[in-house]
Each structure stands twice: as structure tokens, then as C-alpha cells.
Scaffold this motif. Structure first.
Motif, PDB file in Angstrom:
ATOM      1  N   GLU A  65       0.873  -1.167   0.000  1.00  0.00           N
ATOM      2  CA  GLU A  65       0.000   0.000   0.000  1.00  0.00           C
ATOM      3  C   GLU A  65       0.911   1.217   0.000  1.00  0.00           C
ATOM      4  OE1 GLU A  65      -3.044   0.113   3.008  1.00  0.00           O
ATOM      5  OE2 GLU A  65      -3.769  -1.877   2.450  1.00  0.00           O
ATOM      6  N   VAL A  66       0.398   2.339  -0.473  1.00  0.00           N
ATOM      7  CA  VAL A  66       1.234   3.530  -0.607  1.00  0.00           C
ATOM      8  C   VAL A  66       0.551   4.715   0.057  1.00  0.00           C
ATOM      9  CG1 VAL A  66       2.422   5.069  -2.210  1.00  0.00           C
ATOM     10  CG2 VAL A  66       2.140   2.659  -2.794  1.00  0.00           C
ATOM     11  N   GLU A  67       1.312   5.398   0.883  1.00  0.00           N
ATOM     12  CA  GLU A  67       0.818   6.578   1.589  1.00  0.00           C
ATOM     13  C   GLU A  67       1.830   7.709   1.441  1.00  0.00           C
ATOM     14  OE1 GLU A  67      -1.490   7.937   3.303  1.00  0.00           O
ATOM     15  OE2 GLU A  67      -2.959   6.332   3.499  1.00  0.00           O
ATOM     16  N   PHE A  68       1.389   8.898   1.833  1.00  0.00           N
ATOM     17  CA  PHE A  68       2.241  10.082   1.745  1.00  0.00           C
ATOM     18  C   PHE A  68       2.153  10.844   3.051  1.00  0.00           C
ATOM     19  CE2 PHE A  68       0.625   8.887  -2.346  1.00  0.00           C
ATOM     20  CZ  PHE A  68       1.777   8.823  -3.107  1.00  0.00           C
ATOM     21  N   ILE A  69       3.309  11.297   3.518  1.00  0.00           N
ATOM     22  CA  ILE A  69       3.319  12.153   4.702  1.00  0.00           C
ATOM     23  C   ILE A  69       4.135  13.391   4.347  1.00  0.00           C
ATOM     24  CG2 ILE A  69       5.376  11.100   5.770  1.00  0.00           C
ATOM     25  CD1 ILE A  69       3.850  11.369   8.496  1.00  0.00           C
ATOM     26  N   PHE A  70       3.613  14.527   4.765  1.00  0.00           N
ATOM     27  CA  PHE A  70       4.278  15.789   4.449  1.00  0.00           C
ATOM     28  C   PHE A  70       5.003  16.232   5.713  1.00  0.00           C
ATOM     29  CE2 PHE A  70       3.417  19.481   1.375  1.00  0.00           C
ATOM     30  CZ  PHE A  70       4.632  20.071   1.646  1.00  0.00           C
ATOM     31  N   ILE A  71       6.305  16.179   5.669  1.00  0.00           N
ATOM     32  CA  ILE A  71       7.129  16.533   6.828  1.00  0.00           C
ATOM     33  C   ILE A  71       7.896  17.798   6.505  1.00  0.00           C
ATOM     34  CG2 ILE A  71       9.069  15.819   8.284  1.00  0.00           C
ATOM     35  CD1 ILE A  71       6.893  13.971   8.814  1.00  0.00           C
ATOM     36  N   LEU A  86       3.223  18.179   8.566  1.00  0.00           N
ATOM     37  CA  LEU A  86       2.313  19.160   7.971  1.00  0.00           C
ATOM     38  C   LEU A  86       1.048  18.491   7.454  1.00  0.00           C
ATOM     39  CD1 LEU A  86       4.654  21.567   5.966  1.00  0.00           C
ATOM     40  CD2 LEU A  86       3.762  21.800   8.287  1.00  0.00           C
ATOM     41  N   ARG A  87       1.184  17.262   6.970  1.00  0.00           N
ATOM     42  CA  ARG A  87       0.005  16.498   6.567  1.00  0.00           C
ATOM     43  C   ARG A  87       0.284  15.029   6.830  1.00  0.00           C
ATOM     44  NH1 ARG A  87      -2.344  13.205   3.311  1.00  0.00           N
ATOM     45  NH2 ARG A  87      -4.415  13.539   2.435  1.00  0.00           N
ATOM     46  N   ASP A  88      -0.609  14.401   7.576  1.00  0.00           N
ATOM     47  CA  ASP A  88      -0.368  13.031   8.033  1.00  0.00           C
ATOM     48  C   ASP A  88      -0.948  12.020   7.032  1.00  0.00           C
ATOM     49  OD1 ASP A  88       0.397  10.952   9.709  1.00  0.00           O
ATOM     50  OD2 ASP A  88      -0.383  11.928  11.505  1.00  0.00           O
ATOM     51  N   ILE A  89      -0.592  10.753   7.220  1.00  0.00           N
ATOM     52  CA  ILE A  89      -1.189   9.677   6.426  1.00  0.00           C
ATOM     53  C   ILE A  89      -2.607   9.401   6.925  1.00  0.00           C
ATOM     54  CG2 ILE A  89       1.035   8.624   5.942  1.00  0.00           C
ATOM     55  CD1 ILE A  89       0.416   6.539   8.085  1.00  0.00           C
ATOM     56  N   ASP A  90      -3.389   8.693   6.109  1.00  0.00           N
ATOM     57  CA  ASP A  90      -4.773   8.365   6.480  1.00  0.00           C
ATOM     58  C   ASP A  90      -4.890   6.927   6.954  1.00  0.00           C
ATOM     59  OD1 ASP A  90      -5.601  10.849   5.354  1.00  0.00           O
ATOM     60  OD2 ASP A  90      -5.540   9.915   3.373  1.00  0.00           O
TER      61      ASP A  90
END
Ligand code: IMP
Ligand code: MG
Length: 180
Positions: A65-71, A86-90
């Protein structure tokens, strides 16, 4: 030397070299005993590397699975960096094998922060893949499990990485040398 936006760019790692290395990294990753793999790409700089690496992983029969986190990290370099989300994974992390993907491991603060965050959420394991490792700039004890290339101590751009929001689109990793 390629000229982009009126600047000479010296190529450090070209597209062919990167693609070949991505396949080798995917092979290494596939040797690990992952049960429930969750890839987390750290934005923004890793987006192209992550896109290529997960497709190389597909060639090795991995189906993450692929997620994105904005650090965001402030004060990199000589000052102490403050790292925050700044934006977390779901997605749920507990019990899963996490593979963090980032562009560069430099001081180590971004990846240590993110790895600790995933461990605190109960990840079964947390591994780290980076395209580039600037070992000479390390400030804390932090190593990646999968490293594309050792990077000389230059500020690099391209393949997702920017200077002042420019040059992310370059298909290679390079150094801005000045006006062409
Ligand atoms: P650190 O390991 O916490 O110091 O942070 C590494 C982060 O700084 C990377 O994820 C990049 O976003 C950024 N970074 C470090 N060196 C460079 C560079 O040479 N070019 C572009 N971004 C860089
Ligand atoms: Mg980054």
C-alpha cells in the motif's frame, strides 16, 4: 552540461543510472520478510523516487500500500532542526511493516522523527529507503536500510528535489553551477 532556466546543471546521477539502481534496491527490499507492507513517501522531495521505486518493487512481485506524509524541517544545516508533520497519512500503521521513502538522508532528523512516529503508532517494523545519503552531514545516529547512492556534500536538485521550488522536474540528479 544541460542548461535549465538559464543555469548550467552538472549531472551527478543520470536517469539510466538511477533506474538501474532502483531495480537493485527493489531486489534488496524483496529479500526482506515483509508481511503487510505499507510504503510511506515523505513529501515533497521523494515523490519521483517513490514513484519509480514502487514500480521497480512491482517487478519484484511486491504489492505495497502507498501513503504520503508531508514533513517539514526547519533549521537544517548548522542550527538544530525542528521537524513536524504538515500532513499526516490516512492509514493504520499498527502491526504493519512500514517502508519510509525519502530523497536524501542528511542530518538524519527528518527520518529519525518519522521512524519514531511510526514505531510509536505500533508499526511491526520500520525500514528506510533513500535515494541519496550525505553521510558527511549526519548529526545524529541514523542509517538507512536501502541507499541508492552516497552523495557528495553538494546541494543537489532534480528527480524530485528542489532549490527554492525549482528543478524538481529534472529526470536526473544534478548540481546548479551558475548562469549558462
Ligand atoms: P535531514 O536528514 O533531516 O537533514 O533532512 C534531509 C532533508 O533535507 C531531505 O529530505 C531533503 O528534503 C532536504 N535536503 C537535504 N539536502 C538537500 C539537497 O542537497 N537538495 C535538496 N534537498 C535537500
Ligand atoms: Mg525532504
Amino acid at each position: 552540461m544541460p542548461v535549465v532556466r538559464g543555469k548550467d546543471i552538472e549531472v551527478l546521477f543520470n536517469a539510466t543510472t538511477i533506474a538501474r539502481r532502483n531495480l537493485e534496491l527493489a531486489k534488496e527490499i524483496a529479500t526482506r520478510d515483509y508481511h503487510d507492507l505499507l510504503v510511506i513517501a515523505i513529501l515533497k522531495g521523494s515523490f519521483i523516487f517513490a514513484a519509480d521505486l514502487i514500480r521497480a518493487m512491482h517487478d519484484m512481485d511486491l504489492s505495497p500500500e502507498v501513503e504520503f506524509i508531508f514533513i517539514s524541517s526547519y533549521g537544517t544545516g548548522t542550527t538544530s532542526g525542528e521537524v513536524r508533520v504538515l500532513r499526516d497519512i490516512d492509514n493504520e500503521v499498527a502491526g504493519r511493516d512500514v517502508l519510509l521513502i525519502d530523497d536524501i538522508l542528511e542530518s538524519g532528523k527528518t527520518l529519525k522523527f518519522t521512524r519514531d512516529l511510526m514505531l510509536s503508532r505500533g508499526a511491526r517494523s520500520v525500514a528506510i529507503a533513500v535515494l541519496l545519503d550525505k553521510t558527511s552531514k549526519r548529526q545524529i545516529d541514523m542509517e538507512a536500510d536501502f541507499v541508492g547512492f552516497e552523495c557528495p556534500d553538494y546541494f543537489v536538485v532534480g528527480y524530485g528535489m528542489d532549490v527554492a521550488h525549482a528543478f524538481r522536474e529534472l529526470p536526473f540528479v544534478g548540481v546548479v553551477k551558475g548562469d549558462a
